[in-house]
Design an enzyme around this catalytic site. Structure first.
Site, PDB file in Angstrom:
ATOM      1  N   PRO A 140       0.776  -1.240   0.000  1.00 24.76           N
ATOM      2  CA  PRO A 140       0.000   0.000   0.000  1.00 24.76           C
ATOM      3  C   PRO A 140       0.810   1.295   0.000  1.00 24.76           C
ATOM      4  O   PRO A 140       0.779   2.079   0.955  1.00 24.76           O
ATOM      5  CB  PRO A 140      -0.837  -0.140   1.272  1.00 24.76           C
ATOM      6  CG  PRO A 140       0.026  -0.944   2.188  1.00 24.76           C
ATOM      7  CD  PRO A 140       0.747  -1.916   1.295  1.00 24.76           C
ATOM      8  N   CYS A 141       1.485   1.559  -1.102  1.00 28.82           N
ATOM      9  CA  CYS A 141       2.245   2.807  -1.209  1.00 28.82           C
ATOM     10  C   CYS A 141       1.312   4.013  -1.265  1.00 28.82           C
ATOM     11  O   CYS A 141       1.753   5.142  -1.026  1.00 28.82           O
ATOM     12  CB  CYS A 141       3.204   2.763  -2.391  1.00 28.82           C
ATOM     13  SG  CYS A 141       2.447   2.378  -3.969  1.00 28.82           S
ATOM     14  N   HIS A 142       0.025   3.780  -1.546  1.00 34.53           N
ATOM     15  CA  HIS A 142      -0.936   4.888  -1.532  1.00 34.53           C
ATOM     16  C   HIS A 142      -1.100   5.471  -0.121  1.00 34.53           C
ATOM     17  O   HIS A 142      -1.584   6.578   0.023  1.00 34.53           O
ATOM     18  CB  HIS A 142      -2.289   4.441  -2.095  1.00 34.53           C
ATOM     19  CG  HIS A 142      -2.955   3.350  -1.320  1.00 34.53           C
ATOM     20  ND1 HIS A 142      -2.660   2.012  -1.529  1.00 34.53           N
ATOM     21  CD2 HIS A 142      -3.887   3.391  -0.339  1.00 34.53           C
ATOM     22  CE1 HIS A 142      -3.399   1.275  -0.715  1.00 34.53           C
ATOM     23  NE2 HIS A 142      -4.144   2.085   0.018  1.00 34.53           N
TER      24      HIS A 142
END
Length: 186
Positions: A140-142
């Site tokens: 989850p780089c978001h």
């Protein structure tokens, strides 16, 4: 006797609002491509990361990964259980592991991630490793934002990042960021 060419399997997950390219090896999911990006993103990535592997579309093999991503996008799942097979440097992999430790619905700054991996001065390198994340959403780089909480770059685009963060936080989504109503592999 010739050695068979290893295969990188791929598929497309489509909903009314999302279009994601997926790829997996025998070991696990190794690529989730950005919403709205062309197939060339997948082929360019595959030729750079898996140059000796043939690309073969296999919707049935990718179905478990598509189902898990769809469940996430529909708000029915918060974590990914299926195996990931991401290749990177040891530094990149440490950053990606730190990203996976960010709880659903929360965000961290690049500085937070640098501290989490024990490299507080490596904020720019952390940013580069986050940008190299091959598996959007599942890693989850978001959930990484600027130090002051502002949205920063995202391979899927800031609209996608905003939609994912709104979904995770339980905030109502705008009409252009509505939750997907149906899911299918195409």
């Amino acid at each position: 006797m010739s050695v068979p060419t290893p295969i990188l399997y791929w598929s497309v997950l489509e909903t009314e609002d999302w279009r994601l390219h997926l790829a997996a090896t025998e070991e696990g999911l190794c690529f989730v491509g950005a919403h709205g990006q062309p197939y060339t993103e997948l082929t360019d990535w595959a030729s750079a990361r898996y140059p000796r592997q043939a690309l073969a579309r296999d919707d049935s093999r990718l179905q478990p990964y598509a189902a898990e991503l769809a469940a996430f996008l529909l708000g029915k799942q918060e974590h990914f259980a299926l195996p990931l097979a991401c290749r990177g440097t040891s530094f990149q992999e440490s950053v990606w592991q730190a990203l996976r430790a960010i709880p659903y619905g929360e965000t961290r700054s690049y500085s937070d991630i640098a501290r989490a991996i024990g490299r507080p001065a490596a904020v720019r390198a952390v940013g580069a490793a986050i940008g190299a994340n091959p598996v959007l959403i599942a890693i989850p780089c978001h959930r990484v934002v600027g130090k002051n909480g502002t949205l920063t770059g995202y391979r899927g685009g800031l609209d996608m990042k905003s939609r994912l963060l709104a979904m995770e936080s339980g905030r109502p989504l705008t009409a252009t960021a509505a939750a997907p109503a149906s899911v299918e592999i195409r």
